[in-house]
Design a protein around this motif. Structure first.
Motif, PDB file in Angstrom:
ATOM      1  N   THR A  99      24.199  -4.162 -23.820  1.00  0.00           N
ATOM      2  CA  THR A  99      23.817  -4.913 -22.630  1.00  0.00           C
ATOM      3  C   THR A  99      25.027  -5.546 -21.956  1.00  0.00           C
ATOM      4  O   THR A  99      25.010  -5.776 -20.747  1.00  0.00           O
ATOM      5  CB  THR A  99      22.796  -5.992 -23.000  1.00  0.00           C
ATOM      6  OG1 THR A  99      23.363  -6.871 -23.983  1.00  0.00           O
ATOM      7  CG2 THR A  99      21.527  -5.371 -23.568  1.00  0.00           C
ATOM      8  N   PRO A 106      20.299   0.235 -13.756  1.00  0.00           N
ATOM      9  CA  PRO A 106      20.412   1.600 -14.279  1.00  0.00           C
ATOM     10  C   PRO A 106      21.230   2.536 -13.391  1.00  0.00           C
ATOM     11  O   PRO A 106      21.954   3.396 -13.890  1.00  0.00           O
ATOM     12  CB  PRO A 106      18.953   2.058 -14.383  1.00  0.00           C
ATOM     13  CG  PRO A 106      18.156   0.793 -14.495  1.00  0.00           C
ATOM     14  CD  PRO A 106      18.903  -0.216 -13.670  1.00  0.00           C
ATOM     15  N   ILE A 135      19.488   5.548 -26.980  1.00  0.00           N
ATOM     16  CA  ILE A 135      18.149   5.280 -26.441  1.00  0.00           C
ATOM     17  C   ILE A 135      17.369   4.373 -27.376  1.00  0.00           C
ATOM     18  O   ILE A 135      16.664   3.460 -26.932  1.00  0.00           O
ATOM     19  CB  ILE A 135      17.410   6.602 -26.193  1.00  0.00           C
ATOM     20  CG1 ILE A 135      18.107   7.401 -25.087  1.00  0.00           C
ATOM     21  CG2 ILE A 135      15.958   6.345 -25.796  1.00  0.00           C
ATOM     22  CD1 ILE A 135      17.513   8.774 -24.868  1.00  0.00           C
ATOM     23  N   THR A 140      19.153   2.607 -21.304  1.00  0.00           N
ATOM     24  CA  THR A 140      18.278   3.386 -20.443  1.00  0.00           C
ATOM     25  C   THR A 140      18.523   4.875 -20.651  1.00  0.00           C
ATOM     26  O   THR A 140      19.681   5.318 -20.762  1.00  0.00           O
ATOM     27  CB  THR A 140      18.504   3.019 -18.963  1.00  0.00           C
ATOM     28  OG1 THR A 140      17.682   3.847 -18.150  1.00  0.00           O
ATOM     29  CG2 THR A 140      19.946   3.196 -18.566  1.00  0.00           C
ATOM     30  N   LEU A 192      16.478   9.084 -13.277  1.00  0.00           N
ATOM     31  CA  LEU A 192      15.935   7.831 -12.755  1.00  0.00           C
ATOM     32  C   LEU A 192      14.902   8.092 -11.663  1.00  0.00           C
ATOM     33  O   LEU A 192      13.921   7.345 -11.532  1.00  0.00           O
ATOM     34  CB  LEU A 192      17.067   6.969 -12.188  1.00  0.00           C
ATOM     35  CG  LEU A 192      17.994   6.281 -13.187  1.00  0.00           C
ATOM     36  CD1 LEU A 192      19.095   5.527 -12.451  1.00  0.00           C
ATOM     37  CD2 LEU A 192      17.221   5.326 -14.089  1.00  0.00           C
ATOM     38  N   GLU A 197       8.847   9.082 -19.111  1.00  0.00           N
ATOM     39  CA  GLU A 197       8.986   8.731 -20.510  1.00  0.00           C
ATOM     40  C   GLU A 197       8.146   9.632 -21.408  1.00  0.00           C
ATOM     41  O   GLU A 197       8.519   9.911 -22.548  1.00  0.00           O
ATOM     42  CB  GLU A 197       8.585   7.265 -20.731  1.00  0.00           C
ATOM     43  CG  GLU A 197       9.532   6.255 -20.098  1.00  0.00           C
ATOM     44  CD  GLU A 197      10.890   6.245 -20.770  1.00  0.00           C
ATOM     45  OE1 GLU A 197      10.971   6.624 -21.960  1.00  0.00           O
ATOM     46  OE2 GLU A 197      11.877   5.876 -20.108  1.00  0.00           O
TER      47      GLU A 197
END
Length: 346
Positions: A99, A106, A135, A140, A192, A197
């Protein structure tokens, strides 16, 4: 009483007659094979093994074994590196590290992850388990996939090998670097925009260190799982690549080399099927002197991102639904980026 006496007599008969007991056991466990069938199978096993052994000694099969073994041995050290790095990330690296390093947005994390691929001196086999580990640690998927694509193509080892394979042609090295980074970034942004998912297989293990568990034990278990799982798909990909390598004659290459655009498509397909490791693909491309520089650039850009063993690894790690969509889109984007950048620089 009469039924009880009959059951007792039946039991006594079974004790007195061993053959009856054997027949009952055979009925319970399935019918026993007749001895003539067993004898015939034993007799035929020798000739079958002899014919199979002679077939495996044919020159074509010897070449197939050599190519398959070469691809596996060539990629295995980097797969070992990737799974070890994946296990270390999963067990020892806190989530807050990612992070802090990657931008929170993203869209900005994707190009940063693509550039970060230069720090992993490995091939595509190493990048798949590392991307999977990223991941699981909360990165992301778009950024992880950008890293997956860029790491095998922009690291210093690959670029140095490209410079050696194409001496006096720094434009080829620069074109490979820019086309690979452009493809990785474009695919991250494309995920993106269009990625879902549900295309990704649910993770088998939870990422990160769990309190009360030994970090070394988590590293060992994670490394063992990833290596054995990915190793099987690596072998399958190597077998498929070896089959193509020995079955396509040299004359086919000469037919496609004469057409500028058809040669580009053919070299992209050839990169997918040959599955040459990214540290060695530049030397293969340099040896194909009948093809244009642009076609050879396509070969070394597409190969580290889409080949048979990489598709197999992605399918085993992320799922077949992901691998089918992602590999197809990556091949198209890689060809387009190579054509645009190679048309300017080469």
């Amino acid at each position: 009483m009469q039924k009880t006496e009959e059951r007792a007599e039946g039991a006594d008969a079974a004790v007195e007659d061993p053959a009856a007991g054997d027949g009952a056991a055979a009925d319970r466990g399935g019918r026993a094979l007749p001895w003539p069938l067993l004898f015939g199978a034993a007799v035929l096993a020798g000739p079958v093994l002899l014919v199979l052994g002679r077939w495996l000694d044919e020159p074509v099969m010897q070449a197939w074994r050599t190519v398959c073994l070469a691809i596996t041995v060539q990629a295995l050290p980097f797969l070992l590196l990737g799974t070890a790095l994946s296990g270390a990330i999963n067990a020892f690296v806190p989530e807050r590290v990612f992070t802090r390093v990657l931008p929170s947005r993203p869209a900005l994390a994707v190009p940063v992850a693509g550039i970060a691929g230069a720090v992993l001196p490995g091939c595509e086999c190493a990048s798949v388990p590392v991307a999977n580990s990223l991941i699981r640690r909360g990165v992301t998927p778009a950024a992880a996939f950008a890293f997956l694509l860029s790491a095998p193509a922009v690291n210093p080892v690959v670029l140095t090998a490209t410079a050696i394979a194409f001496p006096g042609n720094p434009a080829m090295v620069l074109a490979r670097l820019l086309a690979s980074l452009a493809t990785a970034t474009a695919m991250g942004w494309l995920w993106l925009w269009l990625g879902r998912e549900e295309w990704l297989r649910p993770t088998v293990r939870h990422g990160g260190h769990r309190p009360g568990h030994s970090r070394l034990r988590e590293f060992r278990l994670g490394f063992q799982h990833d290596f054995l799982h990915a190793g099987g798909f690596l072998v399958l990909g190597a077998m498929a690549a070896a089959t193509f390598n020995v079955s396509v004659p040299r004359s086919v290459l000469d037919v496609f080399a004469g057409s500028p655009w058809l040669s580009v498509v053919f070299m992209a397909l050839l990169a997918v099927l040959l599955a040459v490791c990214s540290e060695a693909d530049a030397f293969v491309a340099a040896s194909l002197t009948g093809f244009s520089p642009l076609a050879r650039l396509v070969f070394i850009v597409v190969g580290p991102m889409v080949d048979l063993k990489l598709i197999a690894l992605q399918a085993g790690t992320f799922g077949r639904a992901f691998a089918a969509r992602f590999s197809t889109a990556t091949a198209l984007v890689a060809v387009l980026c190579s054509a645009l950048i190679g048309g300017v620089l080469l």
